[in-house]
Scaffold this motif. Sequence first.
Motif, PDB file in Angstrom:
ATOM      1  N   ARG A  21       8.365 134.608  47.384  1.00  0.00           N
ATOM      2  CA  ARG A  21       8.452 133.440  48.260  1.00  0.00           C
ATOM      3  C   ARG A  21       7.270 133.451  49.223  1.00  0.00           C
ATOM      4  O   ARG A  21       6.817 134.496  49.667  1.00  0.00           O
ATOM      5  N   ARG A  22       6.793 132.278  49.535  1.00  0.00           N
ATOM      6  CA  ARG A  22       5.705 132.136  50.503  1.00  0.00           C
ATOM      7  C   ARG A  22       6.305 132.268  51.897  1.00  0.00           C
ATOM      8  O   ARG A  22       7.296 131.614  52.217  1.00  0.00           O
ATOM      9  N   VAL A  23       5.700 133.126  52.724  1.00  0.00           N
ATOM     10  CA  VAL A  23       6.262 133.379  54.049  1.00  0.00           C
ATOM     11  C   VAL A  23       5.328 132.962  55.176  1.00  0.00           C
ATOM     12  O   VAL A  23       5.650 133.167  56.350  1.00  0.00           O
ATOM     13  N   GLY A  24       4.181 132.372  54.840  1.00  0.00           N
ATOM     14  CA  GLY A  24       3.287 131.926  55.900  1.00  0.00           C
ATOM     15  C   GLY A  24       1.861 131.804  55.431  1.00  0.00           C
ATOM     16  O   GLY A  24       1.572 131.791  54.221  1.00  0.00           O
ATOM     17  N   ALA A  25       0.948 131.676  56.385  1.00  0.00           N
ATOM     18  CA  ALA A  25      -0.482 131.567  56.107  1.00  0.00           C
ATOM     19  C   ALA A  25      -1.248 132.272  57.221  1.00  0.00           C
ATOM     20  O   ALA A  25      -0.875 132.170  58.394  1.00  0.00           O
ATOM     21  N   GLU A  26      -2.304 132.986  56.845  1.00  0.00           N
ATOM     22  CA  GLU A  26      -3.137 133.706  57.814  1.00  0.00           C
ATOM     23  C   GLU A  26      -4.583 133.707  57.331  1.00  0.00           C
ATOM     24  O   GLU A  26      -4.869 133.369  56.178  1.00  0.00           O
ATOM     25  N   ARG A  27      -5.488 134.126  58.214  1.00  0.00           N
ATOM     26  CA  ARG A  27      -6.889 134.285  57.838  1.00  0.00           C
ATOM     27  C   ARG A  27      -7.185 135.773  57.659  1.00  0.00           C
ATOM     28  O   ARG A  27      -6.787 136.602  58.474  1.00  0.00           O
ATOM     29  N   VAL A  28      -7.898 136.078  56.570  1.00  0.00           N
ATOM     30  CA  VAL A  28      -8.319 137.441  56.270  1.00  0.00           C
ATOM     31  C   VAL A  28      -9.781 137.415  55.867  1.00  0.00           C
ATOM     32  O   VAL A  28     -10.171 136.642  54.981  1.00  0.00           O
ATOM     33  N   ALA A  29     -10.609 138.210  56.545  1.00  0.00           N
ATOM     34  CA  ALA A  29     -12.048 138.287  56.242  1.00  0.00           C
ATOM     35  C   ALA A  29     -12.700 136.905  56.272  1.00  0.00           C
ATOM     36  O   ALA A  29     -13.631 136.623  55.517  1.00  0.00           O
ATOM     37  N   GLY A  30     -12.185 136.022  57.132  1.00  0.00           N
ATOM     38  CA  GLY A  30     -12.764 134.689  57.279  1.00  0.00           C
ATOM     39  C   GLY A  30     -12.223 133.653  56.318  1.00  0.00           C
ATOM     40  O   GLY A  30     -12.674 132.512  56.330  1.00  0.00           O
ATOM     41  N   PHE A  31     -11.233 134.003  55.483  1.00  0.00           N
ATOM     42  CA  PHE A  31     -10.693 133.073  54.492  1.00  0.00           C
ATOM     43  C   PHE A  31      -9.241 132.750  54.805  1.00  0.00           C
ATOM     44  O   PHE A  31      -8.449 133.625  55.183  1.00  0.00           O
ATOM     45  N   ASP A  32      -8.866 131.476  54.618  1.00  0.00           N
ATOM     46  CA  ASP A  32      -7.466 131.074  54.753  1.00  0.00           C
ATOM     47  C   ASP A  32      -6.693 131.581  53.543  1.00  0.00           C
ATOM     48  O   ASP A  32      -7.142 131.450  52.393  1.00  0.00           O
ATOM     49  N   ALA A  33      -5.524 132.158  53.794  1.00  0.00           N
ATOM     50  CA  ALA A  33      -4.743 132.764  52.716  1.00  0.00           C
ATOM     51  C   ALA A  33      -3.271 132.435  52.853  1.00  0.00           C
ATOM     52  O   ALA A  33      -2.742 132.345  53.963  1.00  0.00           O
ATOM     53  N   LYS A  77      -6.470 130.765  49.611  1.00  0.00           N
ATOM     54  CA  LYS A  77      -5.891 129.471  49.258  1.00  0.00           C
ATOM     55  C   LYS A  77      -6.634 128.749  48.143  1.00  0.00           C
ATOM     56  O   LYS A  77      -6.032 128.187  47.229  1.00  0.00           O
ATOM     57  N   ARG A  78      -7.962 128.771  48.198  1.00  0.00           N
ATOM     58  CA  ARG A  78      -8.743 127.976  47.248  1.00  0.00           C
ATOM     59  C   ARG A  78      -8.780 128.603  45.861  1.00  0.00           C
ATOM     60  O   ARG A  78      -8.596 127.929  44.857  1.00  0.00           O
ATOM     61  N   SER A  79      -9.003 129.920  45.803  1.00  0.00           N
ATOM     62  CA  SER A  79      -9.193 130.585  44.515  1.00  0.00           C
ATOM     63  C   SER A  79      -7.961 131.337  44.026  1.00  0.00           C
ATOM     64  O   SER A  79      -7.783 131.526  42.818  1.00  0.00           O
ATOM     65  N   GLY A  80      -7.128 131.812  44.954  1.00  0.00           N
ATOM     66  CA  GLY A  80      -6.003 132.647  44.585  1.00  0.00           C
ATOM     67  C   GLY A  80      -6.297 134.135  44.650  1.00  0.00           C
ATOM     68  O   GLY A  80      -5.399 134.962  44.470  1.00  0.00           O
ATOM     69  N   LEU A  81      -7.550 134.523  44.915  1.00  0.00           N
ATOM     70  CA  LEU A  81      -7.914 135.935  44.944  1.00  0.00           C
ATOM     71  C   LEU A  81      -7.115 136.676  46.016  1.00  0.00           C
ATOM     72  O   LEU A  81      -6.959 136.204  47.134  1.00  0.00           O
ATOM     73  N   VAL A  82      -6.609 137.857  45.665  1.00  0.00           N
ATOM     74  CA  VAL A  82      -5.907 138.687  46.633  1.00  0.00           C
ATOM     75  C   VAL A  82      -6.921 139.288  47.601  1.00  0.00           C
ATOM     76  O   VAL A  82      -7.836 139.992  47.194  1.00  0.00           O
ATOM     77  N   VAL A  83      -6.767 139.004  48.886  1.00  0.00           N
ATOM     78  CA  VAL A  83      -7.694 139.522  49.894  1.00  0.00           C
ATOM     79  C   VAL A  83      -7.047 140.598  50.763  1.00  0.00           C
ATOM     80  O   VAL A  83      -7.733 141.304  51.503  1.00  0.00           O
ATOM     81  N   LYS A  84      -5.729 140.732  50.654  1.00  0.00           N
ATOM     82  CA  LYS A  84      -5.035 141.772  51.406  1.00  0.00           C
ATOM     83  C   LYS A  84      -3.702 142.041  50.714  1.00  0.00           C
ATOM     84  O   LYS A  84      -3.073 141.116  50.172  1.00  0.00           O
ATOM     85  N   LEU A  85      -3.289 143.296  50.710  1.00  0.00           N
ATOM     86  CA  LEU A  85      -2.053 143.680  50.053  1.00  0.00           C
ATOM     87  C   LEU A  85      -1.392 144.817  50.811  1.00  0.00           C
ATOM     88  O   LEU A  85      -2.038 145.793  51.171  1.00  0.00           O
TER      89      LEU A  85
END
Length: 339
Positions: A146-158, A179-187
Amino acid sequence: MAPTLLPLRSATSRWVFAMLAMGAAALAGAQQAATPVAGERGVNEWLMRMQEASRLRSYVGTFVVSSSTGSMSSARIWHAGDAGQQIERVEVLTGAPRSTFRRNDEVVTFLPEHRVVRTERREALGLFPNLLKSSDTSIPEFYGARRVGAERVAGFDADVVQLIPRDALRFGYRVWSEKRSGLVVKLQTLDAEGVVLEQAAFSELQLDAPLRADKLAQMMAPPHGWRVERSDVVKTSPAAEGWALRTAVAGFKPLSCYKRSAAAGAPAGSIHWIFSDGLASVSLFVEPFDRARHGQEGMLAAGATQTLTRRMDEWWLTVVGEVPPQTLKAFAQSLERRK
């Protein structure tokens, strides 16, 4: 004590070697199995999007791995890929100097302090930034999303996505997906109480970097005068080596089994048996018991990685995985000698 069959990977390399995708078949299978709730993505739909981004996007970045024990490591990564080839270069920034290249399943590691180059074939079993470890389409049976929110990581909206285990045999995950590509930027890997056991995140990232796979491949050639060490690992089956599980551990399916020859420094009969539930992996290392090398039986935790060691008559078992201790115990209790 770590098994002699294959060295246990450091936290950095464990996260790094997930850059490879499992192919179009996995994507197609996941798409067929996805059953999202109305208006929301299902777990396979989220994972499929993240996987495709990790395969097809070129990027350069610095990522940091930290654990609840206080350990921390970082590395610089260059990744280029298309439908037919995945290649990356990883430069470790902490600890002993090390540079690793991976082209599909070919891995080349440079150790400048020793002027040594190690080459081997290795399957992708890490978690970052590609979560999927196999083409298994049964993931929704064992995890919800489930989606639980949105944050910025390394300058990208996620988007922040929670992957929730449906039983006590696996950890949960909190994933930041660009958001744009789907790439995992933090885990983050989470225990049953939601405590963060381990975190991997890009501290700096350049998406769609102008990288060429052929240029990275040229850097894989061993420098003149360096010693080249080649791994002598061959694929086998547990049955051929005399091993089996009495009872399967729910959700975990066998991926592969390897053995190393005595000429490569491993005791005769040593094997490495790998399982996955599509997200988490478990490795069983079995080798002949040696009183001089093998220490006490027990359980060790290092961040999200748990390790169990146990003597089985004339054999020594080491079970390693990013799973709760009870999962490793289930594997150890089920393993039996058939010949």
